[in-house]
Design an enzyme around this catalytic site. Sequence first.
Site, PDB file in Angstrom:
ATOM      1  N   HIS A  28    -109.475 120.788  68.749  1.00 32.96           N
ATOM      2  CA  HIS A  28    -110.787 121.020  68.133  1.00 32.96           C
ATOM      3  C   HIS A  28    -111.736 121.492  69.239  1.00 32.96           C
ATOM      4  O   HIS A  28    -112.065 120.719  70.132  1.00 32.96           O
ATOM      5  CB  HIS A  28    -111.266 119.689  67.526  1.00 32.96           C
ATOM      6  CG  HIS A  28    -112.618 119.732  66.933  1.00 32.96           C
ATOM      7  ND1 HIS A  28    -112.833 119.744  65.577  1.00 32.96           N
ATOM      8  CD2 HIS A  28    -113.839 119.772  67.493  1.00 32.96           C
ATOM      9  CE1 HIS A  28    -114.122 119.775  65.331  1.00 32.96           C
ATOM     10  NE2 HIS A  28    -114.756 119.798  66.478  1.00 32.96           N
ATOM     11  N   HIS A  56    -116.429 110.799  70.308  1.00 32.73           N
ATOM     12  CA  HIS A  56    -116.943 111.257  71.595  1.00 32.73           C
ATOM     13  C   HIS A  56    -118.208 110.524  72.003  1.00 32.73           C
ATOM     14  O   HIS A  56    -118.876 109.903  71.181  1.00 32.73           O
ATOM     15  CB  HIS A  56    -117.192 112.773  71.591  1.00 32.73           C
ATOM     16  CG  HIS A  56    -118.127 113.250  70.511  1.00 32.73           C
ATOM     17  ND1 HIS A  56    -117.808 113.253  69.183  1.00 32.73           N
ATOM     18  CD2 HIS A  56    -119.384 113.767  70.576  1.00 32.73           C
ATOM     19  CE1 HIS A  56    -118.796 113.738  68.462  1.00 32.73           C
ATOM     20  NE2 HIS A  56    -119.784 114.055  69.291  1.00 32.73           N
ATOM     21  N   GLU A  73    -127.736 114.527  70.319  1.00 32.03           N
ATOM     22  CA  GLU A  73    -127.424 115.333  69.134  1.00 32.03           C
ATOM     23  C   GLU A  73    -128.228 114.843  67.932  1.00 32.03           C
ATOM     24  O   GLU A  73    -128.046 113.712  67.488  1.00 32.03           O
ATOM     25  CB  GLU A  73    -125.931 115.216  68.800  1.00 32.03           C
ATOM     26  CG  GLU A  73    -124.998 115.536  69.959  1.00 32.03           C
ATOM     27  CD  GLU A  73    -123.531 115.328  69.576  1.00 32.03           C
ATOM     28  OE1 GLU A  73    -123.238 115.156  68.388  1.00 32.03           O
ATOM     29  OE2 GLU A  73    -122.695 115.320  70.490  1.00 32.03           O
ATOM     30  N   HIS A 118    -127.646 110.922  67.431  1.00 34.35           N
ATOM     31  CA  HIS A 118    -126.698 110.285  68.338  1.00 34.35           C
ATOM     32  C   HIS A 118    -127.216 110.569  69.733  1.00 34.35           C
ATOM     33  O   HIS A 118    -127.051 111.658  70.276  1.00 34.35           O
ATOM     34  CB  HIS A 118    -125.287 110.833  68.099  1.00 34.35           C
ATOM     35  CG  HIS A 118    -124.811 110.614  66.688  1.00 34.35           C
ATOM     36  ND1 HIS A 118    -124.203 111.576  65.930  1.00 34.35           N
ATOM     37  CD2 HIS A 118    -124.905 109.518  65.894  1.00 34.35           C
ATOM     38  CE1 HIS A 118    -123.922 111.072  64.727  1.00 34.35           C
ATOM     39  NE2 HIS A 118    -124.348 109.836  64.692  1.00 34.35           N
ATOM     40  N   HIS A 164    -119.833 108.155  68.888  1.00 34.99           N
ATOM     41  CA  HIS A 164    -119.848 108.540  67.477  1.00 34.99           C
ATOM     42  C   HIS A 164    -118.659 109.450  67.187  1.00 34.99           C
ATOM     43  O   HIS A 164    -117.809 109.675  68.040  1.00 34.99           O
ATOM     44  CB  HIS A 164    -121.185 109.181  67.090  1.00 34.99           C
ATOM     45  CG  HIS A 164    -121.487 110.462  67.803  1.00 34.99           C
ATOM     46  ND1 HIS A 164    -121.909 110.512  69.105  1.00 34.99           N
ATOM     47  CD2 HIS A 164    -121.430 111.747  67.387  1.00 34.99           C
ATOM     48  CE1 HIS A 164    -122.097 111.762  69.467  1.00 34.99           C
ATOM     49  NE2 HIS A 164    -121.803 112.544  68.436  1.00 34.99           N
TER      50      HIS A 164
HETATM   51  O1  LIG Z   1    -121.179 114.726  66.359  1.00 35.59           O
HETATM   52  C1  LIG Z   1    -121.043 115.708  65.647  1.00 35.59           C
HETATM   53  O2  LIG Z   1    -120.638 115.644  64.485  1.00 35.59           O
HETATM   54  C2  LIG Z   1    -121.267 117.094  66.240  1.00 35.59           C
HETATM   55  C3  LIG Z   1    -120.017 117.545  66.882  1.00 35.59           C
HETATM   56  C4  LIG Z   1    -119.147 118.348  66.199  1.00 35.59           C
HETATM   57  C5  LIG Z   1    -117.972 118.721  66.767  1.00 35.59           C
HETATM   58  O3  LIG Z   1    -117.163 119.523  66.079  1.00 35.59           O
HETATM   59  C6  LIG Z   1    -117.617 118.281  68.030  1.00 35.59           C
HETATM   60  C7  LIG Z   1    -118.500 117.487  68.749  1.00 35.59           C
HETATM   61  C8  LIG Z   1    -119.715 117.132  68.177  1.00 35.59           C
HETATM   62  O4  LIG Z   1    -120.621 116.421  68.844  1.00 35.59           O
HETATM   63 FE   LIG Z   2    -121.433 114.629  68.334  1.00 38.95          FE
END
Ligand SMILES: O=C(O)Cc1cc(O)ccc1O
Ligand SMILES: [Fe+2]
Length: 449
Positions: free
Chosen positions: A304, A347, A353, A377, A383
């Site tokens: 991803h 992550h 974010e 976040h 998260h």
């Molecule tokens: O947190 C989230 O949803 C945003 C996000 C999307 C993603 O595809 C990879 C990392 C990220 O922070």
């Molecule tokens: Fe994220």
Amino acid sequence: MDTEEVTASAAGDGRPADAAPRYLSGFGNEHSSEAEPGALPVGRNSPQRAPLGLYAEQLSGTAFTEPRAHNRRTWLYRARPSAAHPPFHRIGNGSLRGAPFEETEPDPNRMRWDPLPEPPAGTDFVAGLWTLGGNGDARLRSGMAIHLYHANSPMTDRVFGDSDGELLLVPERGALRLCTELGVLVAAPGQVALIPRGVRFRVELPDGEARGYVCENYGQPFTLPELGPIGANGLANPRDFLAPTAAPEESEGPVEVVNKFCGRLWAAEYAHSPLDVVAWHGTHVPYLYDLRRFNVLGTISYDHPDPSLFTVLTSPSELPGQAGVDFVVFAPRWLVGEDTFRPPYFHRNVMTEYMGLVEGAYDAKAEGFRPGGGSLHNMMSAHGPDRATFDRASAAELRPQRVDDGLAFMFETRWPVTLTAAATDAPHRQRHYDQVWQGLERHHSPKRP
Ligand SMILES: O=C(O)Cc1cc(O)ccc1O
Ligand SMILES: [Fe+2]
């Protein structure tokens, strides 16, 4: 003549071409437009007498001396100079706040909100602004703020201008008709509009009501991200950015000009409409962009990729690669990754974010993240997929899969976001957001050596 006119139907907003504003295509161009032939001086910016008895005025969005590639300024040819006004006086801020944000302690917890509640009848765009939080300091032209708006009344006899930063408007419900000094932009849900620092505008509501998000960027103006190894094309294509054409307003006053200055609202009563620009040329211009035009790139093998690949616009800071704020869109796309957990991974990110949802659902959250709502976040907070999403995606059969049931976006910023008291205490804040990650069972017990 205007440079390269296109109509809104070419912009794909579905409106009939004859009722639509006319636009100029391109990002960062030296655009020009005149509503009356001969209004734009030829060969100079400041003739002894500007054509048609107009006043020439320069609006500088960057310092005079900034490098050519970053310099943004526009020359306006207008019926009355902006300088003709009485003193500004303080007016109430309503729910609008500015940086520095010091009402609450910075909070490492994950946060989520439902959409803003209905505003009282007669709430216009400015009165409908509600600040969630932000970072930096408007007085240092650094950082950003996150606002939401919910309005049910057009702005009449008043216009707004923001000295603190540019405004990226992300409609979620109802279109915004933005009557700006440089002309008219109509931004519907699925599109975004940018009002540059200091450009004055009035917001009309073609659908009677409007709701959405605002990223107020105190830092360097948003620009397109570098493409690096992607090559010469991809992500947001420059020609899909649309600037308005000159559309001067006749009206004599009184018009209340509201100015956001270092976080506070001030107003002065002009005796004429400040949207009286008959011709202009320059680079400090409002623009419109249809998020569905975004050229989404992703893996065609495995894993991803990081969502930086979805950056529409970036406001660089002095540190390479660390944006003051990035605007990122999760647009409809195909997922084909082999042996890959396809939704966003778990992550912890040094960047902060804030996510919003324009429509539908988001592929990391099975429920609770609603259109018009948002999540925060903050720096380094853990998260990722909620439990239901983790279970589903871990077991899914990995066929090519189209993700087209939603339009989510992110304001991703280099600095932690501190909330306003209103955002912390909001009845529409979800108090039990943490629970979406409950029940992620242990499947492994480490063996002692
Ligand atoms: O947190 C989230 O949803 C945003 C996000 C999307 C993603 O595809 C990879 C990392 C990220 O922070
Ligand atoms: Fe994220």
